[in-house]
Design an enzyme around this catalytic site. Structure first.
Site, PDB file in Angstrom:
ATOM      1  CG  MET A  60      -9.866  -0.832  -6.141  1.00 25.29           C
ATOM      2  SD  MET A  60     -11.599  -1.282  -6.244  1.00 25.29           S
ATOM      3  CE  MET A  60     -11.548  -2.972  -5.715  1.00 25.29           C
ATOM      4  N   PRO A  61      -9.675   3.710  -4.335  1.00 24.90           N
ATOM      5  CG  PRO A  61     -11.052   5.355  -3.429  1.00 24.90           C
ATOM      6  CD  PRO A  61     -10.756   3.890  -3.355  1.00 24.90           C
ATOM      7  CE1 TYR A  62      -0.883   5.681  -4.049  1.00 25.35           C
ATOM      8  CE2 TYR A  62      -1.090   7.151  -5.933  1.00 25.35           C
ATOM      9  CZ  TYR A  62      -0.341   6.634  -4.890  1.00 25.35           C
ATOM     10  OH  TYR A  62       0.937   7.081  -4.690  1.00 25.35           O
TER      11      TYR A  62
END
Lengths: 65, 65, 65, 65, 65, 65
Positions: free
Chosen positions: B1-3
């Site tokens: 889930m990286p942003y």
């Protein structure tokens, strides 16, 4: 290493006002936390009044009153 | 889930450079953290040199020297 | 003057992994945009899986499946 | 005191849609956390599809398929 | 591709309240913009009342009145 | 409607220092842009020195020299 992000509405902010905000927040980091200005970055985001809401309404609407 | 949010000055960044930044940071998340690229979002913000300050001055001023 | 913010879930990320993300994104700014590493700041935020949502559910719930 | 930042791609979002997002998120803060709407700020950022990446590609590329 | 960041004060927010905020903002993106929930990420940041200021004072101070 | 986010390293920042940063940035918005303090929010994020990088290294490493 401070990084400061200033979000304001896009309403005719002048270059001189931007310089004062950048200088003022940088100096505040020096005065309060003894930070190095060369490591202090400030980013100003100017947001359309259509895209900023408070009290559930756009600032565009609020400005009309 | 990286942003991942990349803020850079708005100085003629090309589409090819944007693609390389997006591809590179996404691949880094895969290599280092084994993240799923489909869950990895990258947003690039191009900031006017009038709106970015370092050392208490706008980048516009710093670029003149 | 790049500023890069990496948001990931807080799931046992090691110091070595953080160093690789910082080194990798900084190098990417050098390679793609010819930026000065001394002006390139990277901030990693580790977010609790209770506080990250995708598809309308917390990552905590998604991890259980 | 909530502050909500909504980042979406810049693809013909109307003023009426912005109003619905501002009203909807503000109401959610009231319903879930009993927050004061006068203290609830919402900022919408519209991001060029060239500047948003997912799966390692720009949204511009993804939209072509 | 929405990314929504909700910043609230850290005052005993429950998991159930986080789930409602994540579900509610995601649904809003579906209803208003027809977005895909699988591409909609929500991150909630809980901020200490010592670290949030309004009217020039910390929320910690304001809560005492 | 300013919203100011100050990111600093987490190195024993005192409540009094936080109050000075909040008061100082709020006053700057009043002085420079004539903003209403009641609409001016300041959020301070304290970031672990392991999670902040500059020049491709964590601040933890840089502090050792």
């Amino acid at each position: 290493m401070p990084y400061i992000n200033i979000k304001i509405t896009d309403e005719n902010v002048t270059l001189e006002q931007k310089q004062r905000m950048i200088q003022g927040t940088t100096q505040l980091m020096v005065d309060v936390l003894n930070k190095d200005p060369a490591l202090t970055h400030v980013v100003i985001d100017e947001v359309s009044t259509d895209n900023w809401g408070v009290s559930g309404e756009t600032v565009t609407e609020l400005r009309k009153r």
